[in-house]
Design a protein around this motif. Structure first.
Motif, PDB file in Angstrom:
ATOM      1  N   THR A  10     -24.821 -35.352  85.349  1.00 30.25           N
ATOM      2  CA  THR A  10     -26.091 -34.698  85.664  1.00 30.25           C
ATOM      3  C   THR A  10     -25.969 -34.085  87.051  1.00 30.25           C
ATOM      4  O   THR A  10     -25.134 -34.501  87.864  1.00 30.25           O
ATOM      5  N   ASN A  11     -26.799 -33.091  87.326  1.00 27.12           N
ATOM      6  CA  ASN A  11     -26.796 -32.500  88.664  1.00 27.12           C
ATOM      7  C   ASN A  11     -28.144 -31.829  88.928  1.00 27.12           C
ATOM      8  O   ASN A  11     -28.826 -31.394  88.005  1.00 27.12           O
ATOM      9  N   ASP A  12     -28.528 -31.797  90.189  1.00 31.13           N
ATOM     10  CA  ASP A  12     -29.716 -31.056  90.627  1.00 31.13           C
ATOM     11  C   ASP A  12     -30.968 -31.431  89.831  1.00 31.13           C
ATOM     12  O   ASP A  12     -31.762 -30.579  89.455  1.00 31.13           O
ATOM     13  N   ILE A  13     -31.150 -32.737  89.607  1.00 27.87           N
ATOM     14  CA  ILE A  13     -32.377 -33.205  88.944  1.00 27.87           C
ATOM     15  C   ILE A  13     -33.600 -32.905  89.814  1.00 27.87           C
ATOM     16  O   ILE A  13     -34.679 -32.604  89.323  1.00 27.87           O
ATOM     17  N   HIS A  14     -33.460 -32.988  91.131  1.00 29.81           N
ATOM     18  CA  HIS A  14     -34.532 -32.659  92.077  1.00 29.81           C
ATOM     19  C   HIS A  14     -35.825 -33.440  91.795  1.00 29.81           C
ATOM     20  O   HIS A  14     -36.926 -32.895  91.902  1.00 29.81           O
ATOM     21  N   SER A  15     -35.678 -34.699  91.437  1.00 27.89           N
ATOM     22  CA  SER A  15     -36.840 -35.565  91.186  1.00 27.89           C
ATOM     23  C   SER A  15     -37.777 -35.001  90.122  1.00 27.89           C
ATOM     24  O   SER A  15     -38.982 -35.273  90.144  1.00 27.89           O
ATOM     25  N   HIS A  16     -37.244 -34.265  89.166  1.00 27.11           N
ATOM     26  CA  HIS A  16     -38.042 -33.793  88.032  1.00 27.11           C
ATOM     27  C   HIS A  16     -38.017 -34.882  86.965  1.00 27.11           C
ATOM     28  O   HIS A  16     -37.254 -34.819  86.001  1.00 27.11           O
ATOM     29  N   PHE A  17     -38.882 -35.860  87.150  1.00 28.20           N
ATOM     30  CA  PHE A  17     -38.840 -37.056  86.322  1.00 28.20           C
ATOM     31  C   PHE A  17     -39.449 -36.856  84.948  1.00 28.20           C
ATOM     32  O   PHE A  17     -39.400 -37.775  84.118  1.00 28.20           O
ATOM     33  N   MET A 208     -22.292 -23.897  79.022  1.00 31.90           N
ATOM     34  CA  MET A 208     -22.641 -24.558  77.760  1.00 31.90           C
ATOM     35  C   MET A 208     -21.444 -25.298  77.149  1.00 31.90           C
ATOM     36  O   MET A 208     -21.600 -26.382  76.583  1.00 31.90           O
ATOM     37  N   ASN A 209     -20.280 -24.708  77.248  1.00 34.06           N
ATOM     38  CA  ASN A 209     -19.065 -25.356  76.727  1.00 34.06           C
ATOM     39  C   ASN A 209     -17.983 -25.429  77.796  1.00 34.06           C
ATOM     40  O   ASN A 209     -16.785 -25.314  77.496  1.00 34.06           O
ATOM     41  N   GLY A 210     -18.416 -25.583  79.015  1.00 31.67           N
ATOM     42  CA  GLY A 210     -17.469 -25.619  80.116  1.00 31.67           C
ATOM     43  C   GLY A 210     -16.925 -24.224  80.392  1.00 31.67           C
ATOM     44  O   GLY A 210     -17.267 -23.237  79.734  1.00 31.67           O
ATOM     45  N   LYS A 211     -16.084 -24.152  81.389  1.00 30.70           N
ATOM     46  CA  LYS A 211     -15.409 -22.894  81.725  1.00 30.70           C
ATOM     47  C   LYS A 211     -14.013 -23.228  82.223  1.00 30.70           C
ATOM     48  O   LYS A 211     -13.844 -24.070  83.102  1.00 30.70           O
ATOM     49  N   LYS A 212     -13.031 -22.565  81.662  1.00 37.00           N
ATOM     50  CA  LYS A 212     -11.656 -22.786  82.099  1.00 37.00           C
ATOM     51  C   LYS A 212     -11.358 -21.935  83.323  1.00 37.00           C
ATOM     52  O   LYS A 212     -11.695 -20.746  83.383  1.00 37.00           O
ATOM     53  N   ALA A 213     -10.764 -22.551  84.318  1.00 37.19           N
ATOM     54  CA  ALA A 213     -10.290 -21.847  85.507  1.00 37.19           C
ATOM     55  C   ALA A 213      -8.858 -22.297  85.722  1.00 37.19           C
ATOM     56  O   ALA A 213      -8.594 -23.353  86.298  1.00 37.19           O
ATOM     57  N   GLY A 214      -7.923 -21.526  85.206  1.00 38.81           N
ATOM     58  CA  GLY A 214      -6.530 -21.967  85.229  1.00 38.81           C
ATOM     59  C   GLY A 214      -6.352 -23.178  84.343  1.00 38.81           C
ATOM     60  O   GLY A 214      -6.743 -23.197  83.175  1.00 38.81           O
ATOM     61  N   HIS A 215      -5.792 -24.232  84.922  1.00 41.14           N
ATOM     62  CA  HIS A 215      -5.568 -25.473  84.167  1.00 41.14           C
ATOM     63  C   HIS A 215      -6.768 -26.409  84.223  1.00 41.14           C
ATOM     64  O   HIS A 215      -6.733 -27.484  83.613  1.00 41.14           O
ATOM     65  N   THR A 216      -7.826 -26.011  84.921  1.00 37.75           N
ATOM     66  CA  THR A 216      -8.946 -26.908  85.202  1.00 37.75           C
ATOM     67  C   THR A 216     -10.159 -26.537  84.356  1.00 37.75           C
ATOM     68  O   THR A 216     -10.455 -25.354  84.160  1.00 37.75           O
ATOM     69  N   LEU A 217     -10.862 -27.554  83.865  1.00 33.54           N
ATOM     70  CA  LEU A 217     -12.099 -27.349  83.113  1.00 33.54           C
ATOM     71  C   LEU A 217     -13.284 -27.588  84.045  1.00 33.54           C
ATOM     72  O   LEU A 217     -13.371 -28.624  84.711  1.00 33.54           O
ATOM     73  N   LEU A 218     -14.206 -26.621  84.102  1.00 38.13           N
ATOM     74  CA  LEU A 218     -15.413 -26.745  84.912  1.00 38.13           C
ATOM     75  C   LEU A 218     -16.584 -27.124  84.016  1.00 38.13           C
ATOM     76  O   LEU A 218     -16.759 -26.571  82.929  1.00 38.13           O
ATOM     77  N   GLY A 219     -17.409 -28.050  84.504  1.00 35.77           N
ATOM     78  CA  GLY A 219     -18.618 -28.430  83.794  1.00 35.77           C
ATOM     79  C   GLY A 219     -19.817 -28.302  84.703  1.00 35.77           C
ATOM     80  O   GLY A 219     -19.726 -28.570  85.906  1.00 35.77           O
ATOM     81  N   ALA A 220     -20.971 -27.877  84.167  1.00 37.31           N
ATOM     82  CA  ALA A 220     -22.185 -27.741  84.968  1.00 37.31           C
ATOM     83  C   ALA A 220     -23.389 -27.792  84.047  1.00 37.31           C
ATOM     84  O   ALA A 220     -23.372 -27.219  82.957  1.00 37.31           O
ATOM     85  N   ALA A 221     -24.449 -28.452  84.519  1.00 39.01           N
ATOM     86  CA  ALA A 221     -25.600 -28.744  83.653  1.00 39.01           C
ATOM     87  C   ALA A 221     -26.914 -28.208  84.196  1.00 39.01           C
ATOM     88  O   ALA A 221     -27.970 -28.810  84.007  1.00 39.01           O
ATOM     89  N   GLY A 222     -26.867 -27.069  84.895  1.00 45.10           N
ATOM     90  CA  GLY A 222     -28.104 -26.398  85.277  1.00 45.10           C
ATOM     91  C   GLY A 222     -28.893 -27.124  86.344  1.00 45.10           C
ATOM     92  O   GLY A 222     -28.368 -27.491  87.389  1.00 45.10           O
ATOM     93  N   ARG A 223     -30.179 -27.359  86.068  1.00 44.39           N
ATOM     94  CA  ARG A 223     -31.048 -27.983  87.065  1.00 44.39           C
ATOM     95  C   ARG A 223     -32.197 -28.717  86.374  1.00 44.39           C
ATOM     96  O   ARG A 223     -32.487 -28.522  85.201  1.00 44.39           O
ATOM     97  N   HIS A 224     -32.826 -29.585  87.137  1.00 41.79           N
ATOM     98  CA  HIS A 224     -34.077 -30.261  86.767  1.00 41.79           C
ATOM     99  C   HIS A 224     -33.962 -31.094  85.494  1.00 41.79           C
ATOM    100  O   HIS A 224     -34.960 -31.374  84.833  1.00 41.79           O
ATOM    101  N   GLY A 225     -32.739 -31.472  85.140  1.00 40.54           N
ATOM    102  CA  GLY A 225     -32.557 -32.290  83.951  1.00 40.54           C
ATOM    103  C   GLY A 225     -32.688 -31.526  82.654  1.00 40.54           C
ATOM    104  O   GLY A 225     -32.886 -32.140  81.597  1.00 40.54           O
ATOM    105  N   ASP A 226     -32.573 -30.214  82.686  1.00 41.34           N
ATOM    106  CA  ASP A 226     -32.666 -29.433  81.451  1.00 41.34           C
ATOM    107  C   ASP A 226     -31.536 -29.778  80.488  1.00 41.34           C
ATOM    108  O   ASP A 226     -31.707 -29.671  79.262  1.00 41.34           O
TER     109      ASP A 226
END
Length: 456
Positions: A10-17, A208-226
């Motif tokens: 998870t990331n950037d929940i910002h107390s959006h409970f 949504m399905n990660g992003k490849k950058a060379g040999h590395t997989l990037l993951g990111a989940a937006g904000r506010h617990g979406d």
């Protein structure tokens, strides 16, 4: 030996409970399913889980947020700029006293060059089948602001290179928790091909399905617990080591809600409200506000910021004020009125630059702009209000009683968000900026109200 591991982030929940009950239920259930199958589970938070706009976070100074992470048995978390810059130093020092998870922050230091006792540069986890997973983390490089609060920082990409070099000697898999933003994550991947996963945040981007950058997989989940991020790892530990990672996101609104979700959310709000019931001042008469007309509370706040910063003049947007005040005013009332994690700021501008700022501020398109971000937790920008800036009938502008001089240097009190955003370019690009931390605008308003309405 074949092995499957499961990583949630998870990331950037910002107390959006409002979304937290679903996230909490989902992560607990998924952990139970994987562990019943004999598979290892890791859960990481990538920072900005704490945001003082919410009364529960304000009332507990973030310690309540830590308890929420404990309940879900997070593996580790890093800090975002909200943990690092919106809490006074002593509050951040104590934030993780009861944390039951690791806190990783490789580029945060004390002024003497040592690390905070609660922050580790990396941690190595070993799966049930013996695979070693090295995890390091870094947070956004706002060094001047951290220094004002009594911290020191190192440049995050350089710091991560040092930690990754160390982890290469010790770990089969390397993961970076990055509260740096999408562009920096891609730079990390490019310069550190040995990194398997970068789980990112800060810029609220979605993969949504990660992003490849060379040999590395990037993951990111937006904000506010979406979303809740998920990485499935398939490993074969010998005789030839093999690893494959697949990324996806779970949309939180589609997850099953526990039956007590509404009550749970309300309880968090009520807990904060109770903790903030300290009376600040008793008003002899109500104080009103308006976003589009001249009104009392924005004018009082603007004057307060002018005094606090010891400036020549001041300007703020009336959209900061979200409620009126009357009678007994508590800390909860001030928080409800000014929930923003925004600090006062003073900038140095020429008269010509100040005139440009005022012209832009008077643009109705700006005053009616609806937005959130840069610490602003309101609805719309609102009409700009001024102190020691007066408009005359002949179109002359007076600054502290004197006609604005295009060549003169002025010290202008305002909000830190205007130094980060694009709304008022001369302020963003000001040659000199002085930030006042750790006080928020609500603390300045409290100071002013006590001065005006103190009991005799």
């Amino acid at each position: 030996m074949r092995e499957k591991i499961h990583i949630y982030h998870t990331n950037d929940i910002h107390s959006h409970f409002d979304k937290w009950p679903r996230i909490r239920k989902f992560l607990k259930e998924r952990r139970a399913i994987h562990e019943a199958a004999g598979e290892d589970v890791f859960i990481f938070d990538i920072g900005d889980f704490v945001d003082r706009w919410h009364p529960f976070t304000e009332g507990t100074l973030g310690k309540g947020n830590v308890e929420l992470l404990n309940e879900v048995a997070y593996t580790a978390a890093t800090i975002g700029n909200n943990e690092g810059l919106t809490l006074p130093k002593e509050a951040l020092e104590q934030l993780y006293d009861r944390a039951q998870f690791d806190v990783l922050a490789a580029n945060l230091y004390l002024p003497d060059g040592s690390r905070p006792s609660w922050a580790m540069p990396y941690r190595i986890y070993t799966t049930s089948k013996g695979t070693t997973i090295g995890v390091t983390a870094a947070t956004a490089f706002y060094r001047p602001l951290y220094k004002l609060l009594g911290w020191e920082m190192t440049e995050p990409l350089a710091e991560l290179r040092r930690q990754i070099t160390e982890l290469q000697k010790k770990a089969d898999i390397i993961i970076v928790l990055s509260h740096l933003g999408m562009n920096d994550d891609e730079a990390i991947a490019k310069s550190n091909p040995r990194v398997d996963l970068i789980l990112g945040g800060h810029t609220h981007h979605v993969f949504m399905n990660g992003k490849k950058a060379g040999h590395t997989l990037l993951g990111a989940a937006g904000r506010h617990g979406d979303y809740v991020g998920y990485i499935e790892g398939e490993l074969n530990t010998g005789p030839f080591f093999y690893k494959k990672f697949t990324a996806s996101l779970f949309e939180t609104s589609m997850l099953e809600s526990p039956p007590n979700a509404a009550g749970y959310i309300k309880e968090l709000e009520q807990t904060g409200k109770v903790l903030l019931q300290t009376e600040v001042v008793r008003l002899p008469e109500p104080l009103s506000y308006s976003w589009l007309e001249t009104s009392e509370l924005p004018s009082i706040l603007c004057e307060a910021i002018y005094k606090w910063c010891e400036a020549d003049c001041a300007l703020i947007n009336s959209g900061l004020i979200l409620s009126s005040l009357e009678g007994s005013v508590t800390k909860y009332d001030l928080h409800r009125m000014l929930p923003h994690p925004i600090n006062p700021c003073k900038v140095e501008l020429t008269g010509a630059e100040l005139a440009e700022v005022i012209e832009r501020a008077e643009d109705s398109d700006l005053s009616e702009l609806e937005f959130q971000g840069l610490g602003f937790r309101g609805v719309m920008m609102g009409k700009f209000v001024y102190h020691e800036i007066v408009f005359c009938d002949d179109d002359t502008i007076l600054i502290a009683g004197e006609p604005l001089n295009p060549e003169k240097m002025y010290h202008v009190a305002t909000l830190d968000m205007f130094t980060f955003g694009i709304f008022l370019p001369p302020i963003k690009n000001a040659r000199k900026k002085i930030y006042y931390l750790p006080e928020f605008v609500r603390d300045v308003m409290e100071w002013e109200l006590k001065s005006r309405y103190a009991s005799p």
